[in-house]
Motif scaffolding. Structure first.
Motif, PDB file in Angstrom:
ATOM      1  N   GLN A 282      -3.664  13.026   5.283  1.00  0.00           N
ATOM      2  CA  GLN A 282      -3.045  12.649   6.558  1.00  0.00           C
ATOM      3  C   GLN A 282      -3.330  11.208   6.944  1.00  0.00           C
ATOM      4  N   SER A 283      -4.398  10.625   6.384  1.00  0.00           N
ATOM      5  CA  SER A 283      -4.712   9.238   6.717  1.00  0.00           C
ATOM      6  C   SER A 283      -3.600   8.281   6.278  1.00  0.00           C
ATOM      7  N   PHE A 284      -2.710   8.761   5.396  1.00  0.00           N
ATOM      8  CA  PHE A 284      -1.603   7.899   4.965  1.00  0.00           C
ATOM      9  C   PHE A 284      -0.847   7.367   6.168  1.00  0.00           C
ATOM     10  N   TRP A 285      -0.633   8.235   7.164  1.00  0.00           N
ATOM     11  CA  TRP A 285       0.064   7.711   8.344  1.00  0.00           C
ATOM     12  C   TRP A 285      -0.870   7.474   9.521  1.00  0.00           C
ATOM     13  N   THR A 286      -1.917   8.280   9.669  1.00  0.00           N
ATOM     14  CA  THR A 286      -2.788   8.084  10.833  1.00  0.00           C
ATOM     15  C   THR A 286      -3.548   6.759  10.748  1.00  0.00           C
ATOM     16  N   ALA A 287      -3.864   6.306   9.525  1.00  0.00           N
ATOM     17  CA  ALA A 287      -4.625   5.063   9.365  1.00  0.00           C
ATOM     18  C   ALA A 287      -3.733   3.858   9.105  1.00  0.00           C
ATOM     19  N   SER A 288      -2.433   4.053   9.072  1.00  0.00           N
ATOM     20  CA  SER A 288      -1.535   2.922   8.828  1.00  0.00           C
ATOM     21  C   SER A 288      -1.398   2.088  10.098  1.00  0.00           C
ATOM     22  N   PRO A 289      -1.020   0.814   9.991  1.00  0.00           N
ATOM     23  CA  PRO A 289      -0.823  -0.002  11.197  1.00  0.00           C
ATOM     24  C   PRO A 289       0.220   0.631  12.112  1.00  0.00           C
TER      25      PRO A 289
ATOM     26  N   GLU B  70       0.845  -1.207   0.000  1.00  0.00           N
ATOM     27  CA  GLU B  70       0.000   0.000   0.000  1.00  0.00           C
ATOM     28  C   GLU B  70       0.878   1.255   0.000  1.00  0.00           C
ATOM     29  N   MET B  71       1.953   1.255   0.762  1.00  0.00           N
ATOM     30  CA  MET B  71       2.861   2.415   0.752  1.00  0.00           C
ATOM     31  C   MET B  71       3.444   2.607  -0.640  1.00  0.00           C
ATOM     32  N   GLY B  72       3.847   1.511  -1.264  1.00  0.00           N
ATOM     33  CA  GLY B  72       4.412   1.601  -2.610  1.00  0.00           C
ATOM     34  C   GLY B  72       3.397   2.134  -3.608  1.00  0.00           C
ATOM     35  N   ARG B  73       2.145   1.673  -3.480  1.00  0.00           N
ATOM     36  CA  ARG B  73       1.104   2.141  -4.401  1.00  0.00           C
ATOM     37  C   ARG B  73       0.897   3.645  -4.267  1.00  0.00           C
ATOM     38  N   ARG B  74       0.854   4.135  -3.020  1.00  0.00           N
ATOM     39  CA  ARG B  74       0.618   5.573  -2.806  1.00  0.00           C
ATOM     40  C   ARG B  74       1.801   6.400  -3.312  1.00  0.00           C
ATOM     41  N   PHE B  75       3.001   5.909  -3.132  1.00  0.00           N
ATOM     42  CA  PHE B  75       4.181   6.666  -3.598  1.00  0.00           C
ATOM     43  C   PHE B  75       4.217   6.709  -5.128  1.00  0.00           C
TER      44      PHE B  75
ATOM     45  N   PHE C 176       7.609   4.944   9.814  1.00  0.00           N
ATOM     46  CA  PHE C 176       7.992   5.206   8.419  1.00  0.00           C
ATOM     47  C   PHE C 176       6.960   6.088   7.716  1.00  0.00           C
ATOM     48  N   THR C 177       5.680   5.772   7.868  1.00  0.00           N
ATOM     49  CA  THR C 177       4.664   6.571   7.178  1.00  0.00           C
ATOM     50  C   THR C 177       4.623   7.998   7.733  1.00  0.00           C
ATOM     51  N   GLY C 178       4.841   8.142   9.042  1.00  0.00           N
ATOM     52  CA  GLY C 178       4.846   9.480   9.626  1.00  0.00           C
ATOM     53  C   GLY C 178       5.989  10.319   9.095  1.00  0.00           C
ATOM     54  N   PHE C 179       7.184   9.716   8.997  1.00  0.00           N
ATOM     55  CA  PHE C 179       8.322  10.464   8.454  1.00  0.00           C
ATOM     56  C   PHE C 179       8.106  10.772   6.973  1.00  0.00           C
ATOM     57  N   ALA C 180       7.670   9.776   6.202  1.00  0.00           N
ATOM     58  CA  ALA C 180       7.488   9.984   4.758  1.00  0.00           C
ATOM     59  C   ALA C 180       6.466  11.076   4.490  1.00  0.00           C
ATOM     60  N   ASP C 181       5.372  11.064   5.251  1.00  0.00           N
ATOM     61  CA  ASP C 181       4.346  12.083   5.078  1.00  0.00           C
ATOM     62  C   ASP C 181       4.927  13.481   5.307  1.00  0.00           C
ATOM     63  N   MET C 182       5.698  13.617   6.387  1.00  0.00           N
ATOM     64  CA  MET C 182       6.291  14.929   6.690  1.00  0.00           C
ATOM     65  C   MET C 182       7.360  15.315   5.678  1.00  0.00           C
ATOM     66  N   TYR C 183       8.140  14.339   5.245  1.00  0.00           N
ATOM     67  CA  TYR C 183       9.196  14.624   4.268  1.00  0.00           C
ATOM     68  C   TYR C 183       8.604  15.132   2.950  1.00  0.00           C
ATOM     69  N   LEU C 184       7.558  14.459   2.481  1.00  0.00           N
ATOM     70  CA  LEU C 184       6.948  14.858   1.207  1.00  0.00           C
ATOM     71  C   LEU C 184       6.334  16.254   1.305  1.00  0.00           C
ATOM     72  N   GLU C 185       5.630  16.515   2.386  1.00  0.00           N
ATOM     73  CA  GLU C 185       5.044  17.853   2.565  1.00  0.00           C
ATOM     74  C   GLU C 185       6.141  18.913   2.650  1.00  0.00           C
ATOM     75  N   ASN C 186       7.212  18.593   3.371  1.00  0.00           N
ATOM     76  CA  ASN C 186       8.315  19.550   3.543  1.00  0.00           C
ATOM     77  C   ASN C 186       8.999  19.878   2.222  1.00  0.00           C
ATOM     78  N   ASN C 187       8.867  18.974   1.266  1.00  0.00           N
ATOM     79  CA  ASN C 187       9.497  19.174  -0.043  1.00  0.00           C
ATOM     80  C   ASN C 187       8.457  19.398  -1.146  1.00  0.00           C
ATOM     81  N   ASP C 188       7.290  19.892  -0.748  1.00  0.00           N
ATOM     82  CA  ASP C 188       6.253  20.330  -1.694  1.00  0.00           C
ATOM     83  C   ASP C 188       5.793  19.213  -2.637  1.00  0.00           C
ATOM     84  N   TYR C 189       5.897  17.971  -2.207  1.00  0.00           N
ATOM     85  CA  TYR C 189       5.476  16.831  -3.045  1.00  0.00           C
ATOM     86  C   TYR C 189       6.109  16.914  -4.434  1.00  0.00           C
TER      87      TYR C 189
END
Length: 468
Positions: free
Chosen positions: A422-429, A405-410, A435-448
């Motif tokens: 935000q559900s990408f990390w809040t709804a993840s196991p 699922e992470m790969g599909r979203r990326f 990992f999802t919390g860091f990736a979410d913040m990293y992508l936002e920090n770099n304007d996707y």
């Protein structure tokens, strides 16, 4: 030609300032000749200057002076917007931490600074201490791992035990009835309690002294921080919640017993120097607590005055680790602060309990992020994964199931550039959230941006390689 100074922006509380002291030491050793500047709250840094590593301090009212300087590095350790704005205005070769750019955008520079930001409401499996996260982007890991601190002193002829009563949040400290009962329990064991606290604790100190059956020297509101440092030299032990004075005591070699309660995580903010002790409820909700969501503070209940006093009696003199490991502390976990084989802060649990899923998952994520960010080879992450897969197979399987699922979203993001919700990390196991919390913040920090999606996929591929 004079070398450019290095500036640390630290607008947080006293404990955060003291946890910046190791960073000041590391920067001074790594950059000889570069002056170390620190901009901080004057009420905190001024009384502590005698204890601080060499540095030139500036109050926030001195920001105009700082704006005239040119810096080698500006490292913002604050979460306040004022500090991010100042970090964006200053002339410097490099920036780390939150920065408000001239175009109004806000970014966080540095993988580890970004990692720390991703821990907000997401720190269940974090094993990196604030004192180390301050420095991991700015100094080589080898410098941090090689640092040795002196063990706390032992005063065999002293029976005085300090009790620091307050904390920034009432949930992080016991109430007056607890402290009064602890005063009496300490007396029964031949120890002399002394009450400490700032002006905000004067009422709590008075109530504690009134409720206690035996005497207690009440110094609440009477000592400055420098005076507290001097008086602390006469104590055999300091019992304290997670507070600024706890960090001050640990830094000055006073042995601490940290009563860790409420929404704190001792892996992040426990006494940083080795040889101190942390007592915390052994409850699922007490692990990685960022904000209490329970109807009542369950983590307070196992910390009874009798148990704390019995432990204090054993810690007030020379410490016998074997005796501590044999202590019966129902519902509690006792830890000693130290350094792991990785060279990082660790809490050594002093009992025979086998590592549970939370401990195994935490080890894995620490090893994994250290590998992803270049602190060590992937072999350490491989080893930690094996431990997780063998000791907690359900958690390992949950992580493996979520990787597609992470790969599909990326991949979708790489094609479309559409932001993640935000559900990408809040709804993840739970096991995947570091990992999802860091990736979410990293992508936002770099304007996707496309490079950001590409790096997120690269990090995921490395995670897959570890888990294979």
């Amino acid at each position: 030609m004079a070398k450019k100074p290095i500036l640390i922006l630290q607008m947080q509380r006293m404990g955060d300032l003291i946890l910046s002291y190791p960073l000041m030491l590391w920067l001074a050793r790594r950059h000889p000749g570069h002056p170390i500047y620190v901009a901080a709250e004057e009420s905190f840094y001024k009384p502590l200057m005698k204890l601080s590593p060499p540095a030139t301090y500036f109050p926030w009212s001195g920001e105009k002076h700082l704006e005239r300087e040119e810096f080698e590095l500006v490292l913002n350790l604050s979460i306040r917007e004022k500090a991010a704005a100042l970090a964006g205005r200053l002339k410097t070769e490099n920036r780390l931490g939150p920065v408000r750019e001239q175009d109004g955008s806000r970014r966080i520079y540095g993988d580890w600074q970004l990692y720390r930001a991703s821990l907000v409401r997401n720190n269940l499996f974090n094993r990196f201490h604030w004192g180390e996260l301050n420095g991991l982007d700015a100094v080589p890991f080898a410098d941090i791992a090689a640092t040795r601190f002196s063990a706390p002193r032992t005063l065999p002829d002293s029976n005085k035990v300090g009790l620091f009563l307050g904390a920034s949040d009432a949930a992080k400290r016991p109430d007056a009835a607890f402290w009064a009962a602890l005063v009496d329990e300490l007396h029964e064991r031949g120890l002399r309690p002394v009450l400490f606290g700032g002006p905000a604790e004067k009422a709590l100190g008075a109530e504690t002294a009134k409720l206690a059956k035996g005497p207690a020297l009440n110094l609440c509101g009477t000592l400055g921080l420098d005076e507290f440092g001097a008086v602390g030299q006469t104590l055999a032990l300091f019992i304290t919640p997670d507070t600024g004075p706890m960090h001050l005591a640990a830094w000055t070699g006073l042995k601490c017993l940290n009563l860790s309660m409420g929404n704190v995580n001792p892996w992040e903010t426990g006494p940083f120097v080795p040889g101190h002790f942390v007592l915390r409820a052994d409850l699922p909700c007490a692990k990685g607590c960022w904000q209490c969501t329970e109807a009542s503070l369950k983590c307070h209940a196992p910390l009874t005055p009798g148990r704390v006093a019995a432990l204090a009696r054993r810690l007030a003199g020379p410490t016998d680790a074997a005796r501590l490991e044999r202590m019966e502390l129902p519902g509690l976990a006792l830890f000693e602060t130290g350094r792991s084989d990785l060279g990082l802060y660790c809490l050594k649990r002093l009992d025979q309990a086998r590592p549970d899923a939370e401990r195994l998952a935490s080890r894995f994520w620490q090893a994994c992020f250290g590998s992803l960010f270049g602190l060590w080879s992937e072999a350490r992450a491989d080893e930690a994964w094996t431990g997780l897969a063998e000791g907690a197979p359900e958690e390992a399987a949950a992580l493996l199931r979520h990787i597609p699922e992470m790969g599909r979203r990326f991949k979708l993001g790489l094609r479309s550039g559409a932001p993640l919700d935000q559900s990408f990390w809040t709804a993840s196991p739970a096991i995947a959230k570091p990992f999802t919390g860091f990736a979410d913040m990293y992508l936002e920090n770099n304007d996707y941006s496309r490079p950001a999606w590409t790096r997120a996929l690269t990090l995921l591929e490395r995670l897959v390689a570890v888990c294979a």
